[in-house]
Design an enzyme around this catalytic site. Structure first.
Site: not given
Length: 733
Positions: A233, A624, A628, A692, A694-695
């Site tokens: 993280f 996935t 996320q 992206g 993840g963030e």
């Protein structure tokens, strides 16, 4: 949706069966055990340190302090501002810069003997007055002249002050700690003058560079293994002092040294989300058009490093507003250096911005989503560029339908379910899309498997699965025949895993290398007698077989390699961004919707329903990606309702540095959670059209909760987390 978009995690079996080897689990002959002894003061100098009892304890091999350390030669050289590591040079001198700063390294032949010996070390200090409370150190704030630290102005400075309707508010986010399941750890050893690390790092190449700098050796001589990571993280984005300490110990003894931090040290020695105070100023016309926006942030850093993040950046472009001002300042405190935490500054900044937007919507008596639509940015006004793609409106519409937004009332406390007050809230998120130069080697082995190699590692988002999906799609072969080799030095150079850039960077390299490999295979096949004279454009390669479109001729790759006396066939290619992308503003977008139930008598908050949507371009792997998004929302729940590191400022030390007192969300905290994606290809970002995730999966969640709590209770909580004591007195609407 492609046939590979819903494949299972390729590393799932290894992880659930225990066959995956994490860094502290490697079998190393002759390994010895080490631990760090930390300072019991927050600032000062070591007056004396008594290590004799520890040195004489059974099984102890070494006790290293600033008094006897062989200082790495890199300590004497100028600091590299772009180093992956920290300026803090462990055991360099007697200075204490924060509570629990390592003052001694104890190494013994067993874990138990090491622990016992460490308990025998005693130190006396010359204490100095420390400062660990941001609000009381505001006079120390400073501006750092960098892209992150510079003030930004568009139009009139602080133009919000001249608006018909003005809102001025302040928001606070406390220190939050990463706390992954896997503790920070390392096995360090040397082969001659070459360091070898099995360590918890999010960047193999970054770790190589920083270790090379500290010990003054070529980066190519540093061997790093980080194949599996049990969550990070953001804490794995530095080379921390504990890693350097283990290497110092291993070099001194010429033996492998294993060091694993204990849980309390995870709160003090590997970074955290910085405590941040934000001031928002919004100005709007009476009909809901923003005319001015000012966002100011003051955040903590350490006394020895200027740590900064993009806290105010989202406010510069996410809404259509002519007059925007942002200012960012940092305050040095006597703590360990903060580090990026999932959603970095954007998660912090979105809390202030999205709560302020909600407050202004109430002030204007507008639905919060309608207010955002009236200020929808059709282009990036900060960079004066068009979006590469933007489907945020579709996120709004889909989320409203799924959460039941039609049941929401603009007046707080208007909706009840039995004794529970019902509230609906939402928050917008965004994060930039980046693409780093990345190399991937694609190789066909004689047994027909495709091997994809890259030094990038996977801390959990499914990088190996993404690489497999892209490779399988291009090569037209089963995912079972694709092997991923990753997470260690010596492989083609990949990026650090962070900043939502992995799929764009590594995925593009897989895409390009696989296409190049196919091209080379078809070229080789075209020279064989069976296809002699057949245009390459008429040849296809699928599932290990080359065939011609115009006749029934086929040849297997295996026989082709055998005929050419080749054991394997490989290409390595570096992929990087293109000039066309510089003409566009490329961002991911997300929206979190929340339905909360609040008991007005005891202040209990229930998350009855969470809906999260993201515009991330093409979805490579549905499973996935959904994972996320679920995980990001859960992280935002912790941020909104639970997480805060409590410091006893008298001593500068944490008092809830354990999982009993530092609360994080569990399954019982979320009653219903949904995720969906727009799934429309971005034509500019990269060959796959991805952006992206993840963030941005976390950005916007905390304000969605705060806004829902206000809608339920009429209580506006501006200092996170939202605990029952902050709403119980005024929740009785």
């Amino acid at each position: 949706m492609s046939k590979t978009s819903n494949i299972n995690r390729v590393d799932g079996f290894a992880k659930v069966t225990g066959s995956a080897t994490y860094s502290a689990e490697y079998k190393t002959d002759g390994v010895v055990y080490a631990c760090l002894v930390g300072s019991t003061i927050a600032k000062g100098k070591i007056k004396s340190i008594d290590t004799k009892k520890a040195e004489w304890a059974p099984g102890v091999l070494a006790v290293i302090t600033h008094l006897n350390v062989d200082k790495p030669s890199g300590y004497q050289k100028a600091k590299d501002k772009h180093n992956f590591g920290q300026p803090l040079q462990i055991f360099k001198d007697d200075s204490i810069l924060y509570y629990d700063q390592p003052i001694a390294l104890v190494i013994a032949d067993t874990f138990e003997r090491m622990q016992y010996a460490a308990s025998l070390i005693k130190a006396d200090y010359l204490k100095e007055e420390h400062s660990t409370e941001l609000k009381k150190a505001a006079d120390k704030e400073k501006k750092v002249e960098t892209d992150k630290g510079n003030d930004y102005h568009r139009g009139e400075h602080d133009g919000y002050k001249n608006a018909e309707v003005v809102l001025e508010t302040e928001y606070t986010i406390p220190t939050e700690v990463h706390n992954p399941m896997e503790l920070a750890n390392i096995i360090a050893k040397w082969e001659g003058n070459k360091p070898i690390l099995y360590t918890k790092s999010q960047g193999v190449e970054g770790t190589r560079r920083s270790v090379a700098g500290v010990f003054d050796v070529p980066a190519e001589d540093v061997e790093v293994h980080a194949e599996y990571i049990g969550g990070a993280f953001g804490m794995g984005l530095h080379t921390w002092p504990y890693e350097i300490a283990a290497l110092i110990g291993a070099k001194k003894l010429n033996r492998p040294v294993k060091l694993v931090l204990h849980r309390e040290q995870m709160f003090t020695n590997v970074g955290f989300r910085p405590y941040t105070i934000q001031k928002m100023g919004l100005g709007a016309t009476k009909d809901g058009k923003l005319t001015g926006l000012t966002h100011e942030a003051v955040a903590m850093t350490s006394s020895y490093e200027d740590f900064m993040e993009g806290t105010v950046n989202m406010s510069r472009f996410i809404y259509d507003c002519a007059n925007v001002s942002t200012r960012y300042r940092i305050v040095p405190l006597d703590t360990c250096t903060p580090i990026w935490m999932r959603g970095p500054g954007e998660a912090t900044g979105s809390f202030a911005l999205e709560c302020a937007m909600d407050e202004m919507a109430y002030k204007l008596d507008l639905d919060p989503i309608e207010f955002r639509k009236r200020n929808y940015a059709e282009k990036d006004l900060e960079q004066n560029k068009p979006w590469s793609s933007k489907y945020l409106l579709e996120c709004y519409e889909g989320g409203m339908e799924r959460i039941g937004w039609k049941n929401r009332k603009n007046k707080p406390g208007s909706v009840r379910e039995g004794e529970w007050l019902v509230g609906y809230g939402m928050g917008t998120g965004t994060f930039g899309c980046y693409r780093s130069p990345t190399s991937v080697k694609a190789k066909f082995s004689a047994d027909g498997n495709l091997i994809l190699q890259c030094s990038v590692n996977d801390m959990g988002p499914g990088t190996a699965t993404m690489m497999t999906a892209i490779g399988a799609e291009i090569m037209g072969m089963p995912v079972e025949n694709i092997i991923i080799e990753m997470g260690k030095s010596g492989l083609p150079k990949g990026p650090t895993q962070g900043g939502s850039a992995t799929t764009s960077s590594v995925g593009s390299a897989v895409h390009d290398s696989c296409n190049l490999l196919v091209s080379k295979i078809l070229g080789l096949a075209n020279e064989t007698p069976i296809f002699k004279g057949t245009p390459i454009a008429d040849l296809t390669f699928t599932n290990g077989v080359i065939s011609s479109k115009n006749n029934s001729k086929t040849v297997s790759l295996a026989s082709l390699l055998a005929a050419n006396k080749l054991e394997d066939f490989a290409v390595e290619n570096q992929s990087k961004g293109n000039e066309e992308a510089k003409k566009y503003s490329i961002y991911s977008f997300s929206v979190h919707f929340v339905k909360v139930l609040v008991n007005p008598n005891i202040g209990k908050i229930r998350l009855a329903h969470v809906v999260s949507c993201a515009d991330i371009g093409t979805v490579i792997s549905q499973k996935t990606s959904a994972g996320q998004m679920f995980g990001g929302a859960v992280g935002g729940i912790g941020m909104g309702l639970m997480e805060a590191l409590e410091i006893d400022h008298r001593f500068g030390r944490p008092i809830n540095n354990n999982f009993a007192d530092y609360h994080v969300p569990v399954n019982a905290d979320i009653e219903k959670q949904e995720v969906f994606f727009v799934n429309k290809k971005d034509p500019i970002s990269n060959p796959m059209g991805t952006k992206g995730l993840g963030e941005t999966a976390l950005v916007g969640m905390a304000p969605a909760i705060a806004n829902a709590v206000f809608n339920a209770t009429g209580k506006r909580v501006r200092d996170l987390p939202i605990t029952l004591d902050k709403i119980i007195e005024t929740a009785k609407v």
